[in-house]
Design a protein around this motif. Structure first.
Motif, PDB file in Angstrom:
ATOM      1  N   LEU A  51      -1.165   3.958 -12.855  1.00 50.89           N
ATOM      2  CA  LEU A  51      -0.921   3.858 -11.425  1.00 50.89           C
ATOM      3  C   LEU A  51       0.315   4.661 -11.048  1.00 50.89           C
ATOM      4  O   LEU A  51       1.284   4.713 -11.814  1.00 50.89           O
ATOM      5  CB  LEU A  51      -0.689   2.394 -11.016  1.00 50.89           C
ATOM      6  CG  LEU A  51      -1.872   1.434 -11.114  1.00 50.89           C
ATOM      7  CD1 LEU A  51      -1.401   0.008 -10.828  1.00 50.89           C
ATOM      8  CD2 LEU A  51      -2.968   1.829 -10.151  1.00 50.89           C
ATOM      9  N   PRO A  52       0.314   5.277  -9.863  1.00 49.90           N
ATOM     10  CA  PRO A  52       1.552   5.912  -9.391  1.00 49.90           C
ATOM     11  C   PRO A  52       2.617   4.850  -9.165  1.00 49.90           C
ATOM     12  O   PRO A  52       2.287   3.671  -8.925  1.00 49.90           O
ATOM     13  CB  PRO A  52       1.127   6.583  -8.085  1.00 49.90           C
ATOM     14  CG  PRO A  52      -0.077   5.849  -7.641  1.00 49.90           C
ATOM     15  CD  PRO A  52      -0.775   5.395  -8.883  1.00 49.90           C
ATOM     16  N   PRO A  53       3.894   5.214  -9.234  1.00 53.47           N
ATOM     17  CA  PRO A  53       4.962   4.205  -9.129  1.00 53.47           C
ATOM     18  C   PRO A  53       4.853   3.297  -7.915  1.00 53.47           C
ATOM     19  O   PRO A  53       5.087   2.086  -8.020  1.00 53.47           O
ATOM     20  CB  PRO A  53       6.227   5.057  -9.072  1.00 53.47           C
ATOM     21  CG  PRO A  53       5.892   6.289  -9.845  1.00 53.47           C
ATOM     22  CD  PRO A  53       4.441   6.552  -9.533  1.00 53.47           C
ATOM     23  N   SER A  54       4.477   3.843  -6.768  1.00 50.37           N
ATOM     24  CA  SER A  54       4.441   3.041  -5.541  1.00 50.37           C
ATOM     25  C   SER A  54       3.377   1.955  -5.575  1.00 50.37           C
ATOM     26  O   SER A  54       3.443   0.994  -4.789  1.00 50.37           O
ATOM     27  CB  SER A  54       4.207   3.944  -4.329  1.00 50.37           C
ATOM     28  OG  SER A  54       2.937   4.584  -4.417  1.00 50.37           O
ATOM     29  N   LYS A  55       2.389   2.074  -6.458  1.00 48.82           N
ATOM     30  CA  LYS A  55       1.303   1.104  -6.521  1.00 48.82           C
ATOM     31  C   LYS A  55       1.459   0.130  -7.692  1.00 48.82           C
ATOM     32  O   LYS A  55       0.586  -0.714  -7.912  1.00 48.82           O
ATOM     33  CB  LYS A  55      -0.042   1.822  -6.605  1.00 48.82           C
ATOM     34  CG  LYS A  55      -0.382   2.601  -5.335  1.00 48.82           C
ATOM     35  CD  LYS A  55      -1.776   3.194  -5.392  1.00 48.82           C
ATOM     36  CE  LYS A  55      -2.112   3.916  -4.098  1.00 48.82           C
ATOM     37  NZ  LYS A  55      -3.484   4.483  -4.111  1.00 48.82           N
TER      38      LYS A  55
END
Length: 199
Positions: A51-55
């Protein structure tokens, strides 16, 4: 001559940035050739369950920042803005420019470092062509020629090719190093890589 290290990285990855100078110094010290593969880390995550960091869960996001702070202290020569203004950003044009340098058999390391620093030191926008032109020229490259080359179909599609190759090879994060047939994930493995090169 020893087999080249295959170095897979992203221009917007903070961990690729943190390890880059140390890795390049290791290459010079050991006199080991390298094959560069700049990829879309978002597509690697998407294909491999990351997952990308924001998610990510808040606890994972918090620990990521803690790790970045620790490695910023360890890599004392590295300045780093832990929460840059333009992140994430579209680094596809920057990757195409780097690939143009590599395709011409020129040393891409000054360009790679300069482009990393746009995001993580200078709080700049790596998707902005004018920024890339100025930073690349300051690093000593003919940016007009590289800009034109980067817009060719070959260069524009090369990152996608390398990204798929990375996914097919089982790579799930960056930076990733293949050293003498052995895989190492993360810039925190550079000491292990140095040891492997002594074997």
């Amino acid at each position: 001559m020893p087999a080249p290290i295959r170095y897979t990285f992203s221009l917007i990855s903070p961990f690729s940035y943190l390890g880059a100078e140390t890795f390049f110094r290791l290459l010079d010290k050991k006199r080991v050739p390298v094959t560069y593969r700049v990829v879309s880390v978002g597509d690697v995550f998407l294909a491999t369950g990351g997952l990308p960091p924001s998610k990510r869960h808040p606890s994972r996001q918090a620990y990521r920042l803690l790790e970045l702070q620790r490695w910023k202290r360890i890599r004392q020569k590295v300045r780093m803005n832990l929460q840059p203004k333009y992140f994430p950003a579209d680094d596809s044009l920057a990757a195409a420019i780097v690939n143009a340098v590599i395709t011409e058999a020129n040393d891409p390391r000054p360009m790679i470092l300069a482009f990393h620093k746009i995001v993580w030191e200078d709080n700049g926008d790596i998707s902005d062509l004018n920024t890339l032109m100025k930073v690349g020229a300051k690093a000593g490259y003919d940016m007009v020629r590289l800009r034109d080359s980067a817009h060719s179909d070959e260069m524009a599609g090369l990152r996608e090719v390398h990204t798929q190759e990375a996914i097919d090879a089982g790579i799930f994060g960056v930076p990733w190093y293949e050293v003498r047939g052995e895989d190492f994930w993360g810039q925190d493995s550079l000491n292990q890589i140095a040891q492997r090169l002594e074997d």
